[in-house]
Scaffold this motif. Structure first.
Motif, PDB file in Angstrom:
ATOM      1  N   GLN A 316       0.844  -1.191   0.000  1.00 25.83           N
ATOM      2  CA  GLN A 316       0.000   0.000   0.000  1.00 25.83           C
ATOM      3  C   GLN A 316       0.878   1.239   0.000  1.00 25.83           C
ATOM      4  O   GLN A 316       1.877   1.297   0.710  1.00 25.83           O
ATOM      5  N   GLU A 317       0.510   2.210  -0.803  1.00 27.99           N
ATOM      6  CA  GLU A 317       1.254   3.470  -0.851  1.00 27.99           C
ATOM      7  C   GLU A 317       0.275   4.625  -0.676  1.00 27.99           C
ATOM      8  O   GLU A 317      -0.854   4.580  -1.174  1.00 27.99           O
ATOM      9  N   ILE A 318       0.708   5.659   0.017  1.00 28.26           N
ATOM     10  CA  ILE A 318      -0.107   6.858   0.196  1.00 28.26           C
ATOM     11  C   ILE A 318       0.763   8.084  -0.036  1.00 28.26           C
ATOM     12  O   ILE A 318       1.916   8.125   0.390  1.00 28.26           O
ATOM     13  N   SER A 372      -5.376  13.222  -0.125  1.00 27.29           N
ATOM     14  CA  SER A 372      -4.486  12.066  -0.167  1.00 27.29           C
ATOM     15  C   SER A 372      -4.861  11.206  -1.362  1.00 27.29           C
ATOM     16  O   SER A 372      -6.009  11.198  -1.806  1.00 27.29           O
ATOM     17  N   MET A 374      -4.286   7.143  -2.181  1.00 28.36           N
ATOM     18  CA  MET A 374      -3.805   5.869  -1.678  1.00 28.36           C
ATOM     19  C   MET A 374      -4.118   4.782  -2.691  1.00 28.36           C
ATOM     20  O   MET A 374      -5.199   4.770  -3.281  1.00 28.36           O
ATOM     21  N   THR A 395       3.008   5.916  -8.307  1.00 33.67           N
ATOM     22  CA  THR A 395       3.657   6.790  -7.331  1.00 33.67           C
ATOM     23  C   THR A 395       4.741   7.637  -7.992  1.00 33.67           C
ATOM     24  O   THR A 395       4.960   8.788  -7.601  1.00 33.67           O
ATOM     25  N   SER A 406       3.125  11.293   4.606  1.00 30.37           N
ATOM     26  CA  SER A 406       2.274  10.101   4.564  1.00 30.37           C
ATOM     27  C   SER A 406       1.468  10.053   5.859  1.00 30.37           C
ATOM     28  O   SER A 406       1.493  10.990   6.651  1.00 30.37           O
ATOM     29  N   LEU A 410      -1.707   4.091   7.298  1.00 25.05           N
ATOM     30  CA  LEU A 410      -1.926   3.768   5.886  1.00 25.05           C
ATOM     31  C   LEU A 410      -0.613   3.483   5.164  1.00 25.05           C
ATOM     32  O   LEU A 410      -0.593   3.345   3.947  1.00 25.05           O
ATOM     33  N   LEU A 411       0.463   3.342   5.932  1.00 21.25           N
ATOM     34  CA  LEU A 411       1.804   3.196   5.372  1.00 21.25           C
ATOM     35  C   LEU A 411       2.314   1.784   5.635  1.00 21.25           C
ATOM     36  O   LEU A 411       2.273   1.310   6.776  1.00 21.25           O
TER      37      LEU A 411
END
Length: 458
Positions: A316-318, A372, A374, A395, A406, A410-411
Motif C-alpha cells: 500500500q502506498e499513500i 491524499s 492511496m 507513485t 504520509s 496507511l503506510l
C-alpha cells in the motif's frame, strides 16, 4: 528456546505459550497482513493485563526482540526470532454513556465497539475496516469516516494504561506523564504496550452515508469536479472518490461483481447529505448502483466501506497533496484502468476537524494537507512483479506533485516512517522515545529510534 522453559515466564504467564511446531502456533503467528509471515521464537498469547508486563520483562531478561500484535493489520516487519506478544484475547469493551467514553482492551476491534456504542446512539471514530484493532489504529492516528467532523481518532483519546519498556504499568493522561500521552496519540507502538485505551464517543444515531458506483469513463471529469467541490464541503461531510475493482461478492449485483468502476463514498453527520453531495453526483452522472441513504450507525459505516477484505498479502502506498493538477488526475485514471492489477486508487479529502485539533493535540497526521491518494496492490501469488510495477508507476507519476508526507496507519513501508510526521513532531517523538524506551525495545514496527543522548554525544 530451551532457556525459556521452566522460567519465571512459564510460572507466571496465565495465557498460552507457543513454540514452533506446537498446536496453535501457526494460527497465532499469522496476522491479517500476510505480506510478512513471521516465525517468532515464542508466542505469548496474553490472557490478562498482567501477562503483558510478564512478557515484556521476559523478553528483556532473555535479550529477545519483542513484537506486539492484536489483529495483525499493521504488520510491517516480520517478528522472526522474536517473542511475539499477542493481545487478541484482551478484547474487553466498556461504554460509559453518561461520560460518552469507551474503555477498550488492546484486542478489541471496531465492529464490536461500534455495536456496543450504538446501543446508546454513540459512535467512535472507527476505521474503514471493521476488523481492524482499535488500539493500534488509534495509536497510529486513526482516520475515520467522521474525522472531518470530529478529528483523528487519536485526538479523542482521554487516557491510556501502558506497560513501558521497563515493565512498569502506568496511566498516561494530559496531566499524568503528559509527554508520553502526547506521543501515544499518533506515534504508534513505539512507547509501550497499551493495555487499556479510553476515548471519547460522539452522538451519531443516524447519518447519510453509503457508496455509489458509476461507469469508469466518468473518472477524470468526476475527479476534476471533486478537487474543486471538496474544498468547500462542510466539516459534517466526509468523502472519497475511488477507482476500484469490485470483489466477486454477493454484496454487489451480479453485473458489477469483478468489474472496475468509479465509486463515490460519503458519510454526512446530518440529514441534508443528499443536498450537500448533489454537485459532485451531478458530475458523476447516472449511477450504476445508488448506495446512498440515511442509516443508523454502525450500518452506515458498513455501507460506506463495503465488505471487509479477507487476510491478504499486499503493498500500500499513500501520498499527500496540497493540490491535484490535471497531470495527477490523469495518472490516477490510468492507474485505475480496467486491466489494472491494483485493487483500488482512493482520492480522499482531509481538512475539517483534522486540521484544527486544538493546542494539546498529539503528533497524528499532516494536518495542513487537503488531499491524499492511496493505492493498494494485492499480491495474488508469489510473483509480485506486475502489482509492484503498477504501484511504482503510479507513485512515480504522482510524486512531483506530492508533499512527501504520509499517514502512519496507511503506510506499509517502514523505511518511510519519518514521513508520517512533521519534522518538529518527529524530533519531539524521538526525544520522548529516548526518555521512555532508550534501548529501543519497541522497534518491530514503524520504529522511531530514540534521539541520541546529548551528554553521550557531546
Amino acid at each position: 528456546m530451551t532457556k525459556l522453559r521452566n522460567t519465571d515466564l512459564e510460572r507466571r504467564f496465565a495465557g498460552a505459550l507457543l513454540r514452533p511446531g506446537e498446536t496453535g502456533y501457526d494460527g497465532h503467528r499469522l496476522g491479517w497482513h500476510r505480506t510478512f509471515e513471521s516465525h517468532p521464537a515464542l508466542i505469548a498469547a496474553a490472557a490478562t493485563t498482567a501477562d503483558v508486563r510478564t512478557a515484556v520483562l521476559a523478553a528483556r531478561e532473555h535479550d529477545l526482540p519483542l513484537a506486539v500484535q492484536a489483529t495483525g493489520h499493521g504488520v510491517v516487519v516480520p517478528a522472526d526470532g522474536a517473542l511475539l506478544l499477542k493481545t487478541t484475547a484482551l478484547d474487553g469493551i466498556e461504554i460509559d454513556p453518561h461520560r460518552r467514553v469507551a474503555r477498550v482492551g488492546p484486542g478489541a476491534v471496531w465492529a464490536d465497539v461500534n455495536r456496543a456504542a450504538a446501543r446508546y446512539g454513540l459512535a467512535g471514530l472507527a476505521g474503514r475496516c471493521s476488523t481492524v484493532g482499535v488500539t493500534g489504529y488509534t495509536l497510529g492516528g486513526g482516520q475515520s469516516w467522521l474525522s472531518r467532523t470530529f478529528g483523528f481518532a487519536a485526538d479523542s483519546v482521554v487516557s491510556a494504561d501502558v506497560v513501558t519498556a521497563d515493565g512498569v504499568a502506568l496511566t498516561a493522561t494530559a496531566r499524568q506523564h503528559p509527554d508520553l500521552f502526547w506521543a501515544l496519540r499518533g506515534g504508534g507502538g513505539n512507547f509501550g504496550v497499551v493495555t487499556s485505551l479510553e476515548f471519547r464517543l460522539y452522538p451519531v444515531p443516524r447519518v447519510y452515508s453509503g457508496m455509489s458506483f458509476y461507469p469508469l469513463e466518468r473518472a477524470f471529469d468526476t475527479l476534476a469536479a471533486y478537487r474543486e467541490w471538496a474544498l468547500g464541503e462542510p466539516a459534517a461531510m466526509n468523502t472519497a472518490v475511488l477507482l476500484i475493482r469490485l470483489p466477486p461478492s454477493p454484496a454487489f449485483p451480479e453485473a458489477l461483481r469483478g468489474r472496475r468502476v468509479l465509486a463515490i463514498r460519503a458519510f454526512h453527520h446530518g440529514d441534508d447529505g443528499d443536498r450537500v453531495l448533489a454537485p459532485l453526483l451531478e458530475a458523476a452522472g447516472p449511477p450504476l448502483l445508488d448506495g446512498f441513504g440515511m442509516r443508523a450507525f454502525p450500518a452506515a459505516s458498513d455501507a460506506t466501506n463495503g465488505p471487509d477484505a479477507p487476510p491478504m498479502a499486499n503493498r500500500q502506498e499513500i501520498e499527500l497533496f496540497h493540490a491535484l493538477p490535471d497531470a495527477a488526475l490523469h495518472a490516477i485514471v490510468e492507474a485505475g484502468a480496467a486491466d489494472s492489477p491494483l485493487a483500488f486508487v482512493d482520492v480522499r479529502h482531509w481538512g475539517g476537524a483534522m486540521a484544527d485539533p486544538g493546542p494539546d493535540a498529539g503528533p497524528a497526521g499532516h494536518r495542513d494537507v487537503p488531499f491524499s491518494v492511496m493505492a493498494v496492490a494485492p499480491y495474488p501469488g508469489p510473483d509480485r512483479t506486475a502489482a509492484d510495477a503498477a504501484l511504482d508507476r503510479l507513485t512515480g507519476r504522482l510524486r512531483p506533485f506530492a508533499t512527501g508526507g504520509s499517514f502512519l496507519t496507511l503506510l506499509t513501508d517502514r523505511t518511510k516512517t519519518h514521513t508520517a510526521f512533521t519534522p518538529d513532531n518527529y524530533a519531539r517523538l524521538a526525544a520522548v522515545k529516548r526518555a521512555w524506551d532508550p534501548a529501543n525495545v519497541f522497534h518491530l514496527g514503524h520504529n522511531i529510534p530514540p534521539a541520541p543522548d546529548r551528554e553521550a554525544s557531546s
